[in-house]
Write a protein that holds these residues in place. Structure first.
Motif, PDB file in Angstrom:
ATOM      1  N   GLN A  39      33.809  38.237  15.468  1.00 32.69           N
ATOM      2  CA  GLN A  39      34.548  38.313  16.720  1.00 32.69           C
ATOM      3  C   GLN A  39      33.853  39.278  17.662  1.00 32.69           C
ATOM      4  N   LYS A  40      33.485  38.787  18.839  1.00 29.40           N
ATOM      5  CA  LYS A  40      32.758  39.597  19.800  1.00 29.40           C
ATOM      6  C   LYS A  40      33.650  40.705  20.344  1.00 29.40           C
ATOM      7  N   ALA A  41      33.087  41.896  20.588  1.00 28.19           N
ATOM      8  CA  ALA A  41      33.883  43.048  20.991  1.00 28.19           C
ATOM      9  C   ALA A  41      33.538  43.582  22.373  1.00 28.19           C
ATOM     10  N   THR A  42      32.373  43.260  22.923  1.00 28.71           N
ATOM     11  CA  THR A  42      31.931  43.846  24.188  1.00 28.71           C
ATOM     12  C   THR A  42      31.699  42.756  25.235  1.00 28.71           C
ATOM     13  N   TYR A  43      32.228  43.008  26.441  1.00 30.77           N
ATOM     14  CA  TYR A  43      32.146  42.035  27.536  1.00 30.77           C
ATOM     15  C   TYR A  43      31.770  42.744  28.825  1.00 30.77           C
ATOM     16  N   ASP A  44      31.429  41.963  29.844  1.00 25.78           N
ATOM     17  CA  ASP A  44      31.196  42.521  31.179  1.00 25.78           C
ATOM     18  C   ASP A  44      32.516  42.844  31.876  1.00 25.78           C
ATOM     19  N   ALA A  45      33.557  42.065  31.579  1.00 24.44           N
ATOM     20  CA  ALA A  45      34.862  42.255  32.219  1.00 24.44           C
ATOM     21  C   ALA A  45      35.945  41.742  31.298  1.00 24.44           C
ATOM     22  N   ILE A  46      37.092  42.411  31.321  1.00 25.38           N
ATOM     23  CA  ILE A  46      38.277  41.966  30.600  1.00 25.38           C
ATOM     24  C   ILE A  46      39.396  41.773  31.617  1.00 25.38           C
ATOM     25  N   VAL A  47      40.096  40.655  31.514  1.00 28.52           N
ATOM     26  CA  VAL A  47      41.264  40.365  32.357  1.00 28.52           C
ATOM     27  C   VAL A  47      42.470  40.236  31.445  1.00 28.52           C
ATOM     28  N   ILE A  48      43.536  40.954  31.747  1.00 27.85           N
ATOM     29  CA  ILE A  48      44.767  40.892  30.957  1.00 27.85           C
ATOM     30  C   ILE A  48      45.799  40.064  31.714  1.00 27.85           C
ATOM     31  N   GLY A  49      46.207  38.950  31.106  1.00 22.27           N
ATOM     32  CA  GLY A  49      47.214  38.075  31.701  1.00 22.27           C
ATOM     33  C   GLY A  49      46.599  36.787  32.197  1.00 22.27           C
ATOM     34  N   ALA A  50      46.917  35.666  31.530  1.00 20.71           N
ATOM     35  CA  ALA A  50      46.278  34.382  31.843  1.00 20.71           C
ATOM     36  C   ALA A  50      47.188  33.460  32.639  1.00 20.71           C
ATOM     37  N   GLY A  51      48.025  34.059  33.509  1.00 21.73           N
ATOM     38  CA  GLY A  51      48.700  33.245  34.510  1.00 21.73           C
ATOM     39  C   GLY A  51      47.692  32.787  35.553  1.00 21.73           C
ATOM     40  N   ILE A  52      48.185  32.227  36.654  1.00 21.52           N
ATOM     41  CA  ILE A  52      47.267  31.644  37.635  1.00 21.52           C
ATOM     42  C   ILE A  52      46.382  32.700  38.274  1.00 21.52           C
ATOM     43  N   GLN A  53      46.908  33.928  38.498  1.00 23.00           N
ATOM     44  CA  GLN A  53      46.102  34.958  39.155  1.00 23.00           C
ATOM     45  C   GLN A  53      44.999  35.465  38.216  1.00 23.00           C
ATOM     46  N   GLY A  54      45.353  35.776  36.984  1.00 19.28           N
ATOM     47  CA  GLY A  54      44.355  36.240  36.028  1.00 19.28           C
ATOM     48  C   GLY A  54      43.331  35.175  35.709  1.00 19.28           C
ATOM     49  N   SER A  55      43.797  33.924  35.609  1.00 19.51           N
ATOM     50  CA  SER A  55      42.871  32.837  35.287  1.00 19.51           C
ATOM     51  C   SER A  55      41.862  32.627  36.414  1.00 19.51           C
ATOM     52  N   PHE A  56      42.317  32.715  37.674  1.00 12.95           N
ATOM     53  CA  PHE A  56      41.377  32.577  38.786  1.00 12.95           C
ATOM     54  C   PHE A  56      40.430  33.773  38.870  1.00 12.95           C
ATOM     55  N   THR A  57      40.908  34.963  38.494  1.00 13.95           N
ATOM     56  CA  THR A  57      40.016  36.131  38.468  1.00 13.95           C
ATOM     57  C   THR A  57      38.908  35.911  37.447  1.00 13.95           C
ATOM     58  N   ALA A  58      39.286  35.455  36.249  1.00 14.87           N
ATOM     59  CA  ALA A  58      38.287  35.163  35.211  1.00 14.87           C
ATOM     60  C   ALA A  58      37.339  34.055  35.657  1.00 14.87           C
ATOM     61  N   TYR A  59      37.867  33.064  36.347  1.00 14.96           N
ATOM     62  CA  TYR A  59      37.064  31.946  36.867  1.00 14.96           C
ATOM     63  C   TYR A  59      35.973  32.460  37.806  1.00 14.96           C
ATOM     64  N   HIS A  60      36.359  33.332  38.757  1.00 18.82           N
ATOM     65  CA  HIS A  60      35.376  33.846  39.714  1.00 18.82           C
ATOM     66  C   HIS A  60      34.347  34.749  39.028  1.00 18.82           C
ATOM     67  N   LEU A  61      34.803  35.579  38.092  1.00 19.38           N
ATOM     68  CA  LEU A  61      33.872  36.445  37.360  1.00 19.38           C
ATOM     69  C   LEU A  61      32.867  35.615  36.563  1.00 19.38           C
ATOM     70  N   ALA A  62      33.363  34.584  35.888  1.00 19.17           N
ATOM     71  CA  ALA A  62      32.467  33.739  35.089  1.00 19.17           C
ATOM     72  C   ALA A  62      31.476  32.999  35.985  1.00 19.17           C
ATOM     73  N   GLN A  63      31.942  32.568  37.166  1.00 18.31           N
ATOM     74  CA  GLN A  63      31.024  31.912  38.103  1.00 18.31           C
ATOM     75  C   GLN A  63      29.926  32.858  38.571  1.00 18.31           C
ATOM     76  N   ARG A  64      30.239  34.162  38.539  1.00 16.29           N
ATOM     77  CA  ARG A  64      29.246  35.173  38.921  1.00 16.29           C
ATOM     78  C   ARG A  64      28.410  35.602  37.715  1.00 16.29           C
ATOM     79  N   HIS A  65      28.497  34.819  36.657  1.00 11.80           N
ATOM     80  CA  HIS A  65      27.704  35.032  35.431  1.00 11.80           C
ATOM     81  C   HIS A  65      28.066  36.341  34.732  1.00 11.80           C
TER      82      HIS A  65
END
Length: 374
Positions: free
Chosen positions: A1-27
């Motif tokens: 299980q991976k432990a280190t990331y560039d960013a962590i988002v807590i809460g996968a409602g629509i706001q958190g999911s879109f935040t993760a979406y934009h971060l992932a698009q920015r690689h």
């Protein structure tokens, strides 16, 4: 299980999911954490429909809506599924009502419908004496569940979604450490979009509300008065609706129109489902009275009653800001029952804040510091 990331988002409602979406698009290698198994109906992003509109009385939201529409269309194309149905929106209120005028000016239109003109275009509505309607023809319905699933496809860009993991502890620092029921994760930036569960952050700013989401049966199913052409609507300044009432056409349940009061009862989100059945609900009584007067084609008792959570700030504007003490912890909260439509732009702004970039819009209306003493 991976432990280190560039960013962590807590809460996968629509706001958190879109935040993760934009971060992932920015690689950015992004982890999205959700305490419940996905999909679920415990928060604020479930259900099949939400209103999207261009009309907004506040200029800072109105100027975001063109980009929001564009980003929704972009997500539709990426996901290969329809997320939006154009229905139009009528805003009902007393002639000359200041808030209704703000909505009208945001559309740059002089089109105001009196009772006869509204009944001709949309026979299901009955205005009272001295009342008018303003039409937002760009407005419509977002397919909420489908939209949430589509944006959680940020995993296509290399992101990770871990559901069924409740956050137990956050340790601030140059690298933030997040401990959940299943693991320990670290990242140089953390974004909290925990909805009603952001309680400790919002305890002096407001409280989660339990909203009754009601569906009302047509007296004559499929009748011309309340059929598939029915627009969305919202009320402004009506004496029968002190906090406003909104409605959407028949989508979730065939033959049932969604009509809700934009208000609710304070609730602990952990106990949201513990309200005894049969508990009297003043909001349903208010809606029944409104329907008798304004939507005579509907039965006056709800056929289906569900619930949703709002997390309201005192001014009903969002909180999109850095934590007052920890610069690499970003907070997105207090969406006050009108955040879904703007979530593509909200996610972009939270992404920009977390990366230390110049934001695309003025953030002053969303600053935590607007609440003294927090």
């Amino acid at each position: 299980q991976k432990a280190t990331y560039d960013a962590i988002v807590i809460g996968a409602g629509i706001q958190g999911s879109f935040t993760a979406y934009h971060l992932a698009q920015r690689h950015k290698d992004t982890l999205l954490l959700e305490q419940f198994l996905v999909p679920h109906s415990r928060g604020s992003s479930h259900g099949q429909s939400r209103i999207i509109r261009s009309a907004y009385p506040e200029e800072y939201y109105a100027c975001m809506m063109p980009e929001s529409f564009r980003l929704w269309q972009q997500l539709e194309a990426e996901a290969g599924t329809k997320l939006y149905r154009q229905t139009g929106l009528v805003m009902l209120g007393p002639a000359g009502d200041p808030e209704l005028e703000k909505y009208r000016r945001s559309l740059a239109t002089n089109q105001v419908l009196d009772a006869a003109a509204l009944a001709q275009s949309f026979p299901g509505f009955r205005l009272q004496a001295g009342e008018v309607a303003v039409l937002d023809s760009t407005a419509g319905v977002l397919f909420a569940d489908r939209a949430l699933r589509s944006v959680q496809g940020f995993r296509r860009h290399g992101g990770t979604l871990r559901d069924g993991e409740k956050v137990l502890h956050i340790e601030p620092g140059a690298t933030v450490t997040v401990t959940t029921t299943a693991g320990v994760y670290r990242a140089p930036r953390l974004i909290i979009t925990a909805g009603a569960w952001a309680g400790p952050l919002l305890e002096s700013l407001g409280q989660p509300l339990r909203i009754d989401v009601c569906y009302w049966r047509e007296k004559k199913p499929g009748s011309a008065s309340m059929g598939s052409v029915t627009p969305c609507f919202l009320t402004l300044g009506l004496s029968q609706a002190p906090h406003g009432i909104y409605g959407l056409p028949s989508i979730e349940y065939p033959g049932l129109i969604k009509v809700c009061h934009h208000h609710g009862s304070p609730i602990d989100p952990e106990k949201r489902d513990q309200v005894p059945s049969g508990t009297p609900c003043p909001d349903v009584s208010l809606l029944s009275s409104f329907i008798s007067s304004y939507l005579p084609g509907l039965e006056t008792q709800p056929a289906v009653r569900e619930t949703c959570l709002y997390t309201n700030t005192p001014d009903e504007d969002f909180i999109l800001d850095r934590h007052p003490k920890f610069n690499n912890i970003i907070i997105g909260a207090g969406f006050s029952g009108h955040g879904f439509k703007l979530s593509p732009v909200v996610g972009k702004l939270l992404c920009e804040l977390s990366l230390g970039e110049k934001t695309s819009y003025n953030m002053a209306p969303f600053a935590i510091a607007r609440f003294p003493g927090v």
